[in-house]
Design a protein around this motif. Structure first.
Motif, PDB file in Angstrom:
ATOM      1  N   HIS A  83       0.697  -1.273   0.040  1.00  0.00           N
ATOM      2  CA  HIS A  83       0.006  -0.107  -0.046  1.00  0.00           C
ATOM      3  C   HIS A  83       0.788   1.186   0.008  1.00  0.00           C
ATOM      4  O   HIS A  83       0.657   2.107  -0.811  1.00  0.00           O
ATOM      5  CB  HIS A  83      -0.836  -0.080   1.182  1.00  0.00           C
ATOM      6  CG  HIS A  83      -1.807  -0.913   0.989  1.00  0.00           C
ATOM      7  ND1 HIS A  83      -3.457  -0.520   0.602  1.00  0.00           N
ATOM      8  CD2 HIS A  83      -2.018  -2.235   1.264  1.00  0.00           C
ATOM      9  CE1 HIS A  83      -3.997  -1.729   0.702  1.00  0.00           C
ATOM     10  NE2 HIS A  83      -3.315  -2.728   1.027  1.00  0.00           N
ATOM     11  N   ILE A 131       2.305   2.206  -3.532  1.00  0.00           N
ATOM     12  CA  ILE A 131       1.521   2.299  -4.721  1.00  0.00           C
ATOM     13  C   ILE A 131       1.776   3.854  -5.400  1.00  0.00           C
ATOM     14  O   ILE A 131       1.692   3.765  -6.646  1.00  0.00           O
ATOM     15  CB  ILE A 131       0.003   2.222  -4.499  1.00  0.00           C
ATOM     16  CG1 ILE A 131      -0.292   0.649  -3.913  1.00  0.00           C
ATOM     17  CG2 ILE A 131      -0.761   2.809  -5.482  1.00  0.00           C
ATOM     18  CD1 ILE A 131      -1.641   0.485  -3.396  1.00  0.00           C
ATOM     19  N   PRO A 132       1.833   4.899  -4.823  1.00  0.00           N
ATOM     20  CA  PRO A 132       1.870   6.156  -5.340  1.00  0.00           C
ATOM     21  C   PRO A 132       3.407   6.247  -6.206  1.00  0.00           C
ATOM     22  O   PRO A 132       3.137   6.472  -7.689  1.00  0.00           O
ATOM     23  CB  PRO A 132       1.955   7.283  -4.385  1.00  0.00           C
ATOM     24  CG  PRO A 132       1.218   6.784  -3.214  1.00  0.00           C
ATOM     25  CD  PRO A 132       1.565   5.207  -3.094  1.00  0.00           C
ATOM     26  N   PHE A 137       2.577   3.664  -9.300  1.00  0.00           N
ATOM     27  CA  PHE A 137       1.901   4.336 -10.129  1.00  0.00           C
ATOM     28  C   PHE A 137       2.469   5.238 -11.021  1.00  0.00           C
ATOM     29  O   PHE A 137       2.306   5.306 -12.327  1.00  0.00           O
ATOM     30  CB  PHE A 137       0.654   5.282  -9.468  1.00  0.00           C
ATOM     31  CG  PHE A 137      -0.471   5.748 -10.389  1.00  0.00           C
ATOM     32  CD1 PHE A 137      -1.483   4.958 -10.919  1.00  0.00           C
ATOM     33  CD2 PHE A 137      -0.275   7.103 -11.107  1.00  0.00           C
ATOM     34  CE1 PHE A 137      -2.541   5.503 -11.706  1.00  0.00           C
ATOM     35  CE2 PHE A 137      -1.266   7.475 -11.751  1.00  0.00           C
ATOM     36  CZ  PHE A 137      -2.324   6.758 -11.905  1.00  0.00           C
ATOM     37  N   GLU A 138       3.483   6.286 -10.676  1.00  0.00           N
ATOM     38  CA  GLU A 138       4.331   7.254 -11.445  1.00  0.00           C
ATOM     39  C   GLU A 138       4.865   6.351 -12.262  1.00  0.00           C
ATOM     40  O   GLU A 138       4.882   6.970 -13.602  1.00  0.00           O
ATOM     41  CB  GLU A 138       4.930   7.986 -10.579  1.00  0.00           C
ATOM     42  CG  GLU A 138       4.449   9.004  -9.664  1.00  0.00           C
ATOM     43  CD  GLU A 138       3.117   9.748 -10.452  1.00  0.00           C
ATOM     44  OE1 GLU A 138       3.501  10.360 -11.455  1.00  0.00           O
ATOM     45  OE2 GLU A 138       2.271   9.983  -9.916  1.00  0.00           O
ATOM     46  N   SER A 191      -2.556  -2.829  -8.946  1.00  0.00           N
ATOM     47  CA  SER A 191      -2.935  -2.963  -7.520  1.00  0.00           C
ATOM     48  C   SER A 191      -4.621  -3.483  -7.499  1.00  0.00           C
ATOM     49  O   SER A 191      -5.505  -3.004  -6.913  1.00  0.00           O
ATOM     50  CB  SER A 191      -3.031  -1.688  -6.825  1.00  0.00           C
ATOM     51  OG  SER A 191      -1.587  -1.019  -6.620  1.00  0.00           O
ATOM     52  N   PRO A 239      -5.264  -4.507  -1.997  1.00  0.00           N
ATOM     53  CA  PRO A 239      -6.078  -3.419  -2.804  1.00  0.00           C
ATOM     54  C   PRO A 239      -6.863  -3.949  -3.794  1.00  0.00           C
ATOM     55  O   PRO A 239      -6.676  -5.006  -4.200  1.00  0.00           O
ATOM     56  CB  PRO A 239      -4.853  -2.555  -3.263  1.00  0.00           C
ATOM     57  CG  PRO A 239      -3.655  -3.434  -3.533  1.00  0.00           C
ATOM     58  CD  PRO A 239      -3.997  -4.392  -2.266  1.00  0.00           C
ATOM     59  N   THR A 268      -6.118   2.646 -11.791  1.00  0.00           N
ATOM     60  CA  THR A 268      -6.252   1.635 -10.717  1.00  0.00           C
ATOM     61  C   THR A 268      -7.911   1.300 -10.949  1.00  0.00           C
ATOM     62  O   THR A 268      -8.500   2.011 -11.732  1.00  0.00           O
ATOM     63  CB  THR A 268      -6.042   2.235  -9.415  1.00  0.00           C
ATOM     64  OG1 THR A 268      -6.909   3.132  -9.117  1.00  0.00           O
ATOM     65  CG2 THR A 268      -4.700   2.678  -9.392  1.00  0.00           C
TER      66      THR A 268
END
Lengths: 325, 325
Positions: A93, A96-97, A100-101, A117, A122, A303
């Motif tokens: 968790h 994740i940011p 994602f990038e 995710s 998630p 997501t």
């Protein structure tokens, strides 16, 4: 929809079964870092070397990446998104940011769609936290897991000296669930929400009390919980604890009305015989969405928050409105 | 986000409270077909004539239409979609496809976004039927309602001669719920799924047995159910049955695995103190989505199936990924 499976552990096998049972998907093959000759698939699907995947560009609609979150997915997902639409189940968790990038950059440059995710947490649990908080902004949500097997905690026990094998179940505390549902918005400690049950096979002659102490005092994993340790034989472990059930629930209680006079409780719960097969089923639905989004000209990292429910289904909008609305 | 409420019954009042409690919404006014002078709002919001709404074009982001599904919404929603982004709670399931077509034509021509059939059923329950069936294609879903007040059934009782007032509760049968959750995929009759409890105030001297018979034998409404009728005084009805609680659950059980050897159960449940206030809270979240979609240049009719969860929230994608995924 032509699917490839990248990585063939429990999750990869679950995806193979999900594709096998789906009307609108076919499996191009399983791609593995092991020797393909040594891998036997459940359905007889073809097995290829992971390194051969780029040769299949144009012959695969979506690659479902079934690697681990610790070291595999942070590398695999951005790399594969350069050639294919992909789906992963990245579940660290806190990271994740960043994931994602990285994936978004690769997918946008390549014009592919990458769903990260996906799964149940998630995944479905996250979606339910979002829906419930958007509807009841004046409230609190709570996530409970179990009763189910935590593979991370089982692994941690196995690393203790004198332990042959182990299974750890995460169990929600019924009293805490009742308090949450009542709408009283309790503040709950880690210990008040879940207990941990361990079934352990010890080596002959091992110091059982020492093993028990090492488990219940283990920081991060067990020290903050009420933990019970039960020693069993290897036969008992295999007979009674070989499955991978899991589940849990997301509960949000909130108030509405001019003076917050009315209470509401939203609860989403899962009871799963097989954690990897259910996760795999979510991944396949997300693969369908990735394929549809890509066909509409979208690209980048998504997501489940960014996917309209209709895009997960193989039914048309008109069919959905007629049969499910 | 500037909101207008069109129609001011229980639902309109619920929207007024939801806007009052939201951080990102303000209420431009309530529009009513009644004499505005005679309408007093809960929060002191301005009241205007329904016919004056077109004058507010450009000053309202979304109109939340709080009319009835039988005759109001089929006319109102396509008409208002010509000037505004709108949201309605049209709930006549069989007529949704036609309503969708009518509204879609109007909204596309006008470049507005119209979200129809928002609420909890249709709405959140529909979404949960869709998610669960997309994930577990090999399964069955079941919808149970209650315990809660059915206003349609309460009204039907009130139309019987000799009845002063009435409240009808729809109650799910616990035994049926247990059977469904067990995964045995039972075939359940209408009678096996729900019972109906009626609390009735009769006129002095009315034939109570005759009223009871007319209720329990009423076709469509009660004849297919086990119905109990309890006569109470008007004071008792007002004291014990004046609220509008409701709720229910959508349950899907399904199989996965090579030979369907694993069972899973997905359950979404709602327990609501106030049916209209919860529905209103969903409508406001959908108004937020309509506003976002319109700002992105989309137009036409949408249902909650077509709305990505993130669009219901006032948080950014990055915030959602960080806090809820």
């Amino acid at each position: 929809m032509k699917i490839a499976i990248y990585g063939y552990g429990n999750l990869g096998k679950g995806v193979e079964c999900a594709v096998h049972n789906a009307c609108d998907a076919e499996l191009v093959g399983v791609f593995t870092r092991r020797d393909p000759e040594a891998v036997k698939t459940l359905t007889g699907a073809a097995v290829y070397k992971a390194d051969d995947l780029p040769k299949f560009k144009g012959k695969i609609d979506v690659v479902i990446i079934c690697g681990g979150s610790a070291t595999d997915l942070p590398k695999m997902t951005p790399a594969l998104a350069k050639d294919f639409c992909v789906v992963d189940s990245f579940d660290t968790h806190a990271k994740i940011p960043q994931h994602f990038e990285n994936v978004d950059e690769a997918a946008k440059a390549a014009g592919t769609v990458a769903v990260i995710s996906a799964g149940w947490d998630p995944g479905m649990f996250s979606i339910n936290r979002l829906y419930a908080s958007a509807i009841l902004p004046n409230g609190n949500d709570y996530t409970f897991w179990g009763r189910g097997v935590s593979q991370g905690h089982s692994d941690a026990i196995r690393r203790i000296e004198g332990v042959v094998d182990a299974r750890q179940y995460t169990v929600p505390v019924e009293e805490a669930l009742a308090k949450v549902r009542s709408g009283e918005n309790p503040t709950l400690t880690t210990r008040q929400k879940h207990t941990r049950e361990c079934f352990v096979v010890a080596e002959e002659g091992a110091d059982l009390e020492e093993i028990r102490r090492k488990i219940v005092e283990m920081p991060n994993y067990f020290a903050d919980y009420d933990t019970t340790v039960t020693f069993v034989t290897l036969e008992e472990l295999r007979k009674n604890h070989s499955a991978l059930p899991h589940g849990g629930r997301v509960i949000r209680t909130g108030k509405t009305g001019l003076n917050n006079e009315n209470s509401h409780c939203i609860e989403y719960s899962l009871q799963l015989d097989s954690n990897p097969e259910f996760t795999a089923s979510v991944l396949l639905a997300c693969a369908r969405a990735a394929d549809k989004l890509c066909a509409r000209g979208e690209s980048g990292c998504k997501t489940m928050f960014d996917i309209a429910p209709a895009d997960l289904s193989d039914l048309s909008g008109a069919e959905l409105r007629k049969t499910m609305l």
